[in-house]
Design a protein around this motif. Structure first.
Motif, PDB file in Angstrom:
ATOM      1  N   ARG A  21      25.812  47.123  37.534  1.00 24.56           N
ATOM      2  CA  ARG A  21      26.409  45.782  37.531  1.00 24.56           C
ATOM      3  C   ARG A  21      27.640  45.803  36.645  1.00 24.56           C
ATOM      4  NH1 ARG A  21      23.104  40.242  36.862  1.00 24.56           N
ATOM      5  NH2 ARG A  21      22.575  40.892  38.969  1.00 24.56           N
ATOM      6  N   ILE A  22      28.671  45.113  37.073  1.00 23.82           N
ATOM      7  CA  ILE A  22      29.944  45.086  36.350  1.00 23.82           C
ATOM      8  C   ILE A  22      30.239  43.650  35.954  1.00 23.82           C
ATOM      9  CG2 ILE A  22      32.415  45.567  36.481  1.00 23.82           C
ATOM     10  CD1 ILE A  22      31.630  47.576  38.803  1.00 23.82           C
ATOM     11  N   THR A  23      30.594  43.469  34.682  1.00 23.81           N
ATOM     12  CA  THR A  23      30.973  42.152  34.163  1.00 23.81           C
ATOM     13  C   THR A  23      32.441  42.200  33.787  1.00 23.81           C
ATOM     14  OG1 THR A  23      28.754  41.750  33.281  1.00 23.81           O
ATOM     15  CG2 THR A  23      30.553  40.445  32.360  1.00 23.81           C
ATOM     16  N   VAL A  24      33.235  41.299  34.343  1.00 20.55           N
ATOM     17  CA  VAL A  24      34.675  41.253  34.061  1.00 20.55           C
ATOM     18  C   VAL A  24      34.950  40.104  33.098  1.00 20.55           C
ATOM     19  CG1 VAL A  24      36.990  41.008  35.017  1.00 20.55           C
ATOM     20  CG2 VAL A  24      35.227  42.226  36.325  1.00 20.55           C
ATOM     21  N   VAL A  25      35.564  40.431  31.982  1.00 23.06           N
ATOM     22  CA  VAL A  25      35.957  39.430  30.986  1.00 23.06           C
ATOM     23  C   VAL A  25      37.473  39.323  31.014  1.00 23.06           C
ATOM     24  CG1 VAL A  25      35.851  38.753  28.557  1.00 23.06           C
ATOM     25  CG2 VAL A  25      33.962  40.048  29.560  1.00 23.06           C
ATOM     26  N   TYR A  26      37.965  38.086  31.082  1.00 25.38           N
ATOM     27  CA  TYR A  26      39.418  37.864  31.140  1.00 25.38           C
ATOM     28  C   TYR A  26      39.771  36.657  30.285  1.00 25.38           C
ATOM     29  CZ  TYR A  26      44.089  37.172  33.140  1.00 25.38           C
ATOM     30  OH  TYR A  26      45.442  37.027  33.309  1.00 25.38           O
ATOM     31  N   GLU A  27      40.620  36.867  29.322  1.00 33.51           N
ATOM     32  CA  GLU A  27      41.093  35.810  28.429  1.00 33.51           C
ATOM     33  C   GLU A  27      39.936  35.003  27.838  1.00 33.51           C
ATOM     34  OE1 GLU A  27      44.213  33.436  30.029  1.00 33.51           O
ATOM     35  OE2 GLU A  27      45.470  35.156  30.558  1.00 33.51           O
ATOM     36  N   GLY A  28      38.891  35.709  27.420  1.00 26.34           N
ATOM     37  CA  GLY A  28      37.800  35.064  26.698  1.00 26.34           C
ATOM     38  C   GLY A  28      36.719  34.441  27.558  1.00 26.34           C
ATOM     39  N   ASP A  29      36.705  34.712  28.872  1.00 27.09           N
ATOM     40  CA  ASP A  29      35.659  34.141  29.727  1.00 27.09           C
ATOM     41  C   ASP A  29      35.195  35.186  30.732  1.00 27.09           C
ATOM     42  OD1 ASP A  29      33.877  32.338  30.727  1.00 27.09           O
ATOM     43  OD2 ASP A  29      35.358  31.016  31.649  1.00 27.09           O
ATOM     44  N   VAL A  30      33.956  35.065  31.158  1.00 27.97           N
ATOM     45  CA  VAL A  30      33.418  35.933  32.202  1.00 27.97           C
ATOM     46  C   VAL A  30      33.831  35.369  33.556  1.00 27.97           C
ATOM     47  CG1 VAL A  30      31.304  36.784  33.299  1.00 27.97           C
ATOM     48  CG2 VAL A  30      31.468  36.687  30.798  1.00 27.97           C
ATOM     49  N   VAL A  31      34.560  36.174  34.340  1.00 26.76           N
ATOM     50  CA  VAL A  31      35.082  35.679  35.617  1.00 26.76           C
ATOM     51  C   VAL A  31      34.480  36.421  36.812  1.00 26.76           C
ATOM     52  CG1 VAL A  31      37.244  34.872  34.605  1.00 26.76           C
ATOM     53  CG2 VAL A  31      37.092  37.219  35.470  1.00 26.76           C
ATOM     54  N   LEU A  60      40.824  50.508  40.252  1.00 26.82           N
ATOM     55  CA  LEU A  60      42.023  50.831  39.477  1.00 26.82           C
ATOM     56  C   LEU A  60      43.098  49.751  39.603  1.00 26.82           C
ATOM     57  CD1 LEU A  60      42.301  54.672  40.186  1.00 26.82           C
ATOM     58  CD2 LEU A  60      41.299  53.525  38.206  1.00 26.82           C
ATOM     59  N   HIS A  61      43.012  48.910  40.630  1.00 29.14           N
ATOM     60  CA  HIS A  61      43.997  47.841  40.813  1.00 29.14           C
ATOM     61  C   HIS A  61      43.552  46.529  40.157  1.00 29.14           C
ATOM     62  CE1 HIS A  61      45.130  50.665  44.014  1.00 29.14           C
ATOM     63  NE2 HIS A  61      46.322  50.096  43.999  1.00 29.14           N
ATOM     64  N   LEU A  62      42.420  46.546  39.465  1.00 31.39           N
ATOM     65  CA  LEU A  62      41.840  45.297  38.973  1.00 31.39           C
ATOM     66  C   LEU A  62      42.751  44.554  38.008  1.00 31.39           C
ATOM     67  CD1 LEU A  62      39.517  43.281  38.604  1.00 31.39           C
ATOM     68  CD2 LEU A  62      38.587  44.804  36.842  1.00 31.39           C
ATOM     69  N   TYR A  63      43.267  45.235  36.986  1.00 31.44           N
ATOM     70  CA  TYR A  63      44.007  44.524  35.952  1.00 31.44           C
ATOM     71  C   TYR A  63      45.319  43.953  36.467  1.00 31.44           C
ATOM     72  CZ  TYR A  63      40.622  46.502  32.686  1.00 31.44           C
ATOM     73  OH  TYR A  63      39.475  46.845  32.027  1.00 31.44           O
ATOM     74  N   ASP A  64      45.959  44.656  37.390  1.00 34.15           N
ATOM     75  CA  ASP A  64      47.166  44.089  38.010  1.00 34.15           C
ATOM     76  C   ASP A  64      46.824  42.804  38.754  1.00 34.15           C
ATOM     77  OD1 ASP A  64      48.769  46.131  37.071  1.00 34.15           O
ATOM     78  OD2 ASP A  64      48.511  47.364  38.879  1.00 34.15           O
ATOM     79  N   ARG A  65      45.702  42.820  39.443  1.00 34.25           N
ATOM     80  CA  ARG A  65      45.294  41.628  40.193  1.00 34.25           C
ATOM     81  C   ARG A  65      44.902  40.493  39.243  1.00 34.25           C
ATOM     82  NH1 ARG A  65      45.665  38.016  43.053  1.00 34.25           N
ATOM     83  NH2 ARG A  65      44.260  37.350  44.730  1.00 34.25           N
ATOM     84  N   LEU A  66      44.198  40.803  38.176  1.00 33.46           N
ATOM     85  CA  LEU A  66      43.820  39.781  37.200  1.00 33.46           C
ATOM     86  C   LEU A  66      45.044  39.093  36.620  1.00 33.46           C
ATOM     87  CD1 LEU A  66      40.923  41.292  35.033  1.00 33.46           C
ATOM     88  CD2 LEU A  66      40.868  39.128  36.281  1.00 33.46           C
ATOM     89  N   ASN A  67      45.999  39.888  36.221  1.00 28.84           N
ATOM     90  CA  ASN A  67      47.184  39.342  35.552  1.00 28.84           C
ATOM     91  C   ASN A  67      48.103  38.579  36.499  1.00 28.84           C
ATOM     92  OD1 ASN A  67      46.519  40.380  32.979  1.00 28.84           O
ATOM     93  ND2 ASN A  67      47.349  42.390  33.522  1.00 28.84           N
ATOM     94  N   ALA A  68      47.852  38.687  37.777  1.00 23.75           N
ATOM     95  CA  ALA A  68      48.706  37.988  38.755  1.00 23.75           C
ATOM     96  C   ALA A  68      48.372  36.506  38.852  1.00 23.75           C
ATOM     97  CB  ALA A  68      48.563  38.649  40.131  1.00 23.75           C
ATOM     98  N   GLU A  69      47.217  36.098  38.305  1.00 22.86           N
ATOM     99  CA  GLU A  69      46.790  34.702  38.393  1.00 22.86           C
ATOM    100  C   GLU A  69      46.421  34.170  37.011  1.00 22.86           C
ATOM    101  OE1 GLU A  69      46.997  33.090  41.119  1.00 22.86           O
ATOM    102  OE2 GLU A  69      47.085  34.648  42.673  1.00 22.86           O
ATOM    103  N   GLU A  70      46.431  32.866  36.877  1.00 27.87           N
ATOM    104  CA  GLU A  70      46.006  32.233  35.634  1.00 27.87           C
ATOM    105  C   GLU A  70      44.478  32.315  35.496  1.00 27.87           C
ATOM    106  OE1 GLU A  70      47.964  30.980  33.331  1.00 27.87           O
ATOM    107  OE2 GLU A  70      49.818  31.307  34.465  1.00 27.87           O
ATOM    108  N   LEU A  71      44.018  32.173  34.257  1.00 23.90           N
ATOM    109  CA  LEU A  71      42.585  32.202  34.001  1.00 23.90           C
ATOM    110  C   LEU A  71      41.859  31.147  34.838  1.00 23.90           C
ATOM    111  CD1 LEU A  71      40.023  33.015  32.419  1.00 23.90           C
ATOM    112  CD2 LEU A  71      40.750  31.418  30.619  1.00 23.90           C
ATOM    113  N   SER A  72      42.430  29.957  34.951  1.00 24.89           N
ATOM    114  CA  SER A  72      41.773  28.866  35.678  1.00 24.89           C
ATOM    115  C   SER A  72      41.498  29.239  37.135  1.00 24.89           C
ATOM    116  CB  SER A  72      42.625  27.603  35.608  1.00 24.89           C
ATOM    117  OG  SER A  72      43.920  27.838  36.141  1.00 24.89           O
ATOM    118  N   HIS A  73      42.389  30.027  37.723  1.00 25.26           N
ATOM    119  CA  HIS A  73      42.184  30.448  39.119  1.00 25.26           C
ATOM    120  C   HIS A  73      40.904  31.265  39.242  1.00 25.26           C
ATOM    121  CE1 HIS A  73      43.060  32.099  43.104  1.00 25.26           C
ATOM    122  NE2 HIS A  73      42.728  33.292  42.601  1.00 25.26           N
TER     123      HIS A  73
END
Length: 562
Positions: A201-211, A229-242
């Motif tokens: 199981r993988i847990t992704v944390v982004y800007e202080g929240d589990v997304v 390997l493309h995860l962080y580029d995709r994460l940074n392409a959107e705001e946390l709220s998205h």
């Protein structure tokens, strides 16, 4: 087994939010990866779950709410990024001492020791010192130390970070084997996204929240990426709220979907967690810590030689400064007599000579005292702060505050009392200072002991050994001017400063022990200031030492993770 609900962590000043209502369920009996960009809150999430960091919200282990790290002793282990074992100990010694601190039964300790050495693959390296191990071996000993309590769950903070690919694969294979053969649950913070296929199981944390939480395949589908390997580029392409909205919608859809009748459900609240092994009592932990500290003391050649050098070198300095005046000192080192007093009054030249000799003696007494305060600073300033992370880690394994503090106090006091006794003996024998031996031993031993304890208190209060050392040096540096012995203090400051000045009470107690000697009469001819008696000096020095003990206990009871 481990899950959390709406965990929020802010900085102490409340201005920055480190964790934003994070909610997560971790798979019991499996490999859980926690990933996210640097600084996103992965380690903060794990420490909040463990109760190391104060947080709003709730965290649970086996259905029981976690209120403090002590709730998890024997149930959840925490392996920091870098091994924090004592570098001068061998692999076997590190594990043995860890077992002695957390398992009371000798037979069980021996069995676990051999099992752990075999499981982590370091049986052949049991005699190697920790400081000589490779990076991969250090990660193995870190895991081994967590296995001493045989916890069903282990939280690992970047234990594969910085390793070569082969060592990284070996550590992950070891974790997988522990999951498969022993039913362990691993929560691993990792950076290498290419290794996510090793996790259930993988847990992704982004800007202080589990997304996100799910399998690797589900992760790629959720973020619409071809591979991890493309995860962080995709994460940074959107705001946390998205990502928060998308994850919330995914959870809502999953809750609404019908559940197949025979599908297994994660047993987060009903996990069978075995009771931890019976721990040793406070006396047992105290004796273990004391033995370990003396082992390290005699094995750390740099610190050992420094301690020996100042212990035996500083008294020689006092004697060197006394050499020219030794004949006069020894000539006056007699009990008072009527002829001496009359001669001082009638013979100006004799009076001047007596005053000069007495000035030398009082200066040498103060010199002894200042050197002993410097020894005390060296004894205590780094003792706890330098191993603070190790201490905090061992508290998670059930180490008590009182045994730890008392072991440190005992160790530094033994050194301090020896230094004070040797200074008294050596200088007194060479210079033939008059006065009762027992009183002078007591005064100088307490001078070194009380300063040692105060500086040990600083070491317990500060995270940084450098800060504790700096404050201790400042304290020693102000001893001479604020004592009011060499430089006169304004009357309004004398009794504001003097109660806190170790050196004044040492000097006064030693000097007033010569009450029945010629030195005292010569001193009193031109000096009418109040001088504390030996009993008063001993009482104040003991009180200062008691304050140091209180600081040590207070500092050790506080949680100070880096």
């Amino acid at each position: 087994m481990i899950h959390c609900r709406a965990l929020t962590v802010t900085t102490p000043d409340g201005k920055t939010t480190l964790l934003r209502g994070a909610t997560a369920d971790f798979l019991p009996g499996g490999m859980n990866a926690v990933i996210g960009p640097s600084g996103c809150g992965k380690t903060t999430l794990m420490k909040a779950v463990l109760g190391i960091l104060p947080a709003q919200g709730e965290a649970f282990c086996g259905g029981e709410r976690i209120t403090c790290p002590e709730d998890l002793v024997g149930r959840v282990g925490f392996a920091p990024q870098f091994s924090i074992a004592q570098p001068k100990l061998t692999v076997e010694e590190s594990l043995r001492y860890a077992l002695e601190l957390c398992v009371s039964d000798p037979g069980e300790r021996s069995r676990r020791l051999e099992t752990i050495l075999t499981v982590i693959g370091l049986a052949e390296h049991r005699s190697k010192r920790i400081e000589s191990l490779s990076g991969g071996q250090l990660r193995r000993i870190g895991l081994g130390l967590e296995l001493t309590l045989d916890p069903p769950c282990l939280i690992c903070d970047e234990v594969t970070s910085g390793l070569d690919p082969l060592s990284e694969d070996q550590i992950l294979a070891l974790m997988r084997r522990l999951c498969r053969e022993r039913g362990k649950t691993f929560l691993c913070i990792i950076h290498n996204l290419a290794k996510l296929d090793c996790f259930d199981r993988i847990t992704v944390v982004y800007e202080g929240d589990v997304v996100f939480q799910g399998t690797l395949e589900e992760l790629c589908a959720f973020f619409e990426i071809p591979d991890a390997l493309h995860l962080y580029d995709r994460l940074n392409a959107e705001e946390l709220s998205h990502w928060q909205d998308k994850w919330s919608a995914a959870n809502t859809a999953a809750d609404a979907a019908p559940t197949p009748e025979n599908s297994p459900q994660p047993a987060f609240s009903t996990a069978n967690i075995p009771a931890p092994a019976r721990r040793p009592g406070g006396v047992g932990q105290y004796l273990t810590l004391l033995r370990r500290r003396f082992t390290l003391f005699f094995r750390d050649s740099g610190y050992l030689w420094l301690t020996l050098a100042i212990t035996f070198g500083f008294p020689c300095l006092v004697v060197i400064f006394a050499l020219d005046g030794l004949p006069q000192i020894q000539g006056m080192a007699l009990e008072r007599s009527v002829s001496f007093i009359e001669e001082m009054r009638q013979n100006i030249a004799f009076k001047i000579n007596a005053m000069e000799t007495t000035s030398l003696v009082t200066g040498l007494i103060m010199f002894q005292v200042i050197l002993l305060t410097l020894m005390g600073s060296n004894n205590g300033a780094r003792e706890i702060a330098a191993e603070r992370t190790l201490y905090e880690k061992e508290r998670l394994s059930g180490l008590g505050v009182i045994p730890y503090a008392l072991a440190k106090i005992t160790f530094v006091l033994l050194i301090a009392f020896f230094q004070g006794a040797w200074m008294t003996f050596f200088v007194k024998v060479i210079c033939r200072f008059p006065g009762p031996w027992l009183t002078q031993f007591a005064v100088l031993m307490l001078v070194c002991g009380s300063m040692t304890l105060v500086c040990l208190g600083f070491s317990a209060l500060f995270k940084s050994a450098e800060k504790a050392s700096l404050l201790s040096i400042y304290l020693v540096g102000f001893q001479l001017p604020l004592s009011g012995v060499v430089l006169a203090l304004p009357d309004s400051l004398v009794w504001v400063c003097r109660p806190f000045i170790n050196s004044y009470w040492g000097w006064a107690g030693y000097l007033s022990s010569m009450l029945d000697t010629r030195f005292w009469d010569a001193f009193r001819e031109n000096n009418a200031q109040w001088v504390a008696s030996p009993g008063q000096a001993v009482a104040v020095l003991a009180l200062q030492g008691a304050v140091g003990v209180a600081l040590v206990l207070w500092g050790c009871s506080r949680k100070q993770w880096n």
